[in-house]
Design an enzyme around this catalytic site. Sequence first.
Site, PDB file in Angstrom:
ATOM      1  N   GLU A 225       0.826  -1.209   0.000  1.00 56.79           N
ATOM      2  CA  GLU A 225       0.000   0.000   0.000  1.00 56.79           C
ATOM      3  C   GLU A 225       0.861   1.260   0.000  1.00 56.79           C
ATOM      4  O   GLU A 225       0.571   2.224  -0.717  1.00 56.79           O
ATOM      5  CB  GLU A 225      -0.946   0.000   1.202  1.00 56.79           C
ATOM      6  CG  GLU A 225      -1.994  -1.094   1.185  1.00 56.79           C
ATOM      7  CD  GLU A 225      -3.080  -0.833   0.161  1.00 56.79           C
ATOM      8  OE1 GLU A 225      -3.101   0.251  -0.445  1.00 56.79           O
ATOM      9  OE2 GLU A 225      -3.935  -1.727  -0.040  1.00 56.79           O
ATOM     10  N   ASP A 370      -4.233 -10.255  -8.439  1.00 50.11           N
ATOM     11  CA  ASP A 370      -4.576  -9.392  -9.566  1.00 50.11           C
ATOM     12  C   ASP A 370      -3.405  -8.576 -10.103  1.00 50.11           C
ATOM     13  O   ASP A 370      -3.023  -8.685 -11.268  1.00 50.11           O
ATOM     14  CB  ASP A 370      -5.752  -8.480  -9.195  1.00 50.11           C
ATOM     15  CG  ASP A 370      -5.522  -7.739  -7.882  1.00 50.11           C
ATOM     16  OD1 ASP A 370      -4.632  -8.117  -7.100  1.00 50.11           O
ATOM     17  OD2 ASP A 370      -6.252  -6.757  -7.632  1.00 50.11           O
ATOM     18  N   GLU A 474     -18.533  -6.870  -3.321  1.00 51.98           N
ATOM     19  CA  GLU A 474     -17.166  -7.319  -3.074  1.00 51.98           C
ATOM     20  C   GLU A 474     -16.971  -8.760  -3.555  1.00 51.98           C
ATOM     21  O   GLU A 474     -15.928  -9.102  -4.108  1.00 51.98           O
ATOM     22  CB  GLU A 474     -16.837  -7.202  -1.589  1.00 51.98           C
ATOM     23  CG  GLU A 474     -15.397  -7.514  -1.236  1.00 51.98           C
ATOM     24  CD  GLU A 474     -14.414  -6.472  -1.710  1.00 51.98           C
ATOM     25  OE1 GLU A 474     -13.259  -6.521  -1.289  1.00 51.98           O
ATOM     26  OE2 GLU A 474     -14.787  -5.588  -2.515  1.00 51.98           O
ATOM     27  N   GLU A 493     -11.504  -0.866 -10.068  1.00 50.03           N
ATOM     28  CA  GLU A 493     -11.058  -1.770 -11.136  1.00 50.03           C
ATOM     29  C   GLU A 493     -11.959  -1.734 -12.366  1.00 50.03           C
ATOM     30  O   GLU A 493     -11.476  -1.682 -13.507  1.00 50.03           O
ATOM     31  CB  GLU A 493     -10.960  -3.198 -10.599  1.00 50.03           C
ATOM     32  CG  GLU A 493      -9.706  -3.484  -9.782  1.00 50.03           C
ATOM     33  CD  GLU A 493      -9.731  -2.840  -8.406  1.00 50.03           C
ATOM     34  OE1 GLU A 493      -8.655  -2.709  -7.789  1.00 50.03           O
ATOM     35  OE2 GLU A 493     -10.830  -2.456  -7.939  1.00 50.03           O
TER      36      GLU A 493
END
EC number: 3.2.1.-
Length: 598
Positions: A225, A370, A474, A493
Amino acid sequence: MQWRALVLGLVLLRLGLHGVLWLVFGLGPSMGFYQRFPLSFGFQRLRSPDGPASPASGPVGRPGGLSGPSWLQPPGTGAARGPRQAPRRPEPGVCGPAHWGYVLGGRGRGPDEYEKRYSGAFPPQLRAQMRDLARGMFVFGYDNYMAHAFPQDELNPIHCRGRGPDRGDPSNLNINDVLGNYSLTLVDALDTLAIMGNSSEFQKAVKLVINTVSFDKDSTVQVFEATIRVLGSLLSAHRIITDSKQPFGDMTIKDYDNELLYMAHDLAVRLLPAFENTKTGIPYPRVNLKTGVPPDSNNETCTAGAGSLLVEFGILSRLLGDSTFEWVARRAVKALWNLRSNDTGLLGNVVNIQTGHWVGKQSGLGAGLDSFYEYLLKSYILFGEKEDLEMFNAAYQSIQNYLRRGREACNEGEGDPPLYVNVNMFSGQLMNTWIDSLQAFFPGLQVLIGDVEDAICLHAFYYAIWKRYGALPERYNWQLQAPDVLFYPLRPELVESTYLLYQLFDEDNPVHKSGTRYMFTTEGHIISVDEHLRELPWKEFFSEEGGQDQESVHRLKPHELKVINSSSNCNRVPDERRYSLPLKSIYMRQIDQMVGLI
């Protein structure tokens, strides 16, 4: 008996309505996603992860009914499927299956250009209106953060005040992994201010960051992050300031002396302890910015978190001429890659950084994996290292072989439209019956490699879910055809995939002008693609075999930092050529130019 007659009447009324819709619009038996996807899916035989196929004798989710669509059946016993075959075309005069164009507003078939199919649903007036709405939403959020939350990390919208790390509860990782007490929102918004052309606020924000933000904090943050949000934004803003072309307007800062780059270096140095004392070279998931890896640190990390650092760390190394950061990030990628299954070529989603043992054996496109795939391709686009492209191509083939269900071609042929599922990394067998919202990044990645037909097809699937609920849940259970996890944490996304498919959203923005080529990081920070990032200032330190010892890594002390000059806007392409081509040709041309840099 009256209630039975009433129910029977309602059923007959609904069947009659469906019949009218079928005859008039060709939409099939449902306008909604819950009962059926708005295309002909052919739910004849369905299979659950641990049960045999059952005959179609009732509605989904009812006793004796269907358990999931046929295109989600596992691909046999786990043996690799062969290469994807050329799409089978319908015979002349025979109607093929329903076309995605019905969903997206077009009814044409055959080799029609994408512009002709889809642009009519998004006229210039609507584009301008949506652009202004998006700008207004950003301004609203940014202004309120600055008014009510700065210098804290983010605005709590319920209480209209700022918040930072949760000191009272160190286990609150949803907050503490992201918030580091370093004015996160301000740092994260720098390049957005520039893209919107707000030079005065960009310059003001940069000066605020330089004068007020410090990373010498007793904060334990997630390495991933901190890298994608903070390090990426600092590097993006630095390149915008130092770009000689200044495409977004005058974003230069008077007396700017590479302060943002030095801040990026300071942060990256504080993240480096995560890569030390691991037997595999895969980094610890968290570090304390002041003291390093916590004594009680977890030895387990997700593949995406550990393997999606190469873009930001690589940019920093090449701007500084210091290979340290790229080397540790690339070593982590190679370590994960070498742990993939010998049978399927797939990776799991959670690994032990000391033993290399796969703790999570689920392989998919969503959470935990991902951005690992995303950065294999984007690293190649930026740096031109062939091994990155080779890894991506191999991973993409394994994804197609084991994760993809449905017919070979998106828009034609027999069978059902494609979907990517979660499987066991070793056997390729289906593990569960849900998809998560993070998977919606994949159509955008398919655009970057020129697989636009499949990108459109998969994007339409996610959009159908969005249209039903107003957001992507989600997790969405395709077997139950209902959400598994009901919240939506503003994940971008699907928005990013939509942008990459339908860019003419803001045609006058310099991002879209020919001659300017940009790539977005996984956190949406903009990076110009140019030949300077393909240079290796430390190449004399590499061995003849292309390897590099850890002892021979060229490390620069802070006062020795050298900045590699860079500029964007190379290899101009005339506007009329870019916008007159079919979209697939546009993207193929763009990717060829980006990776070829001719």
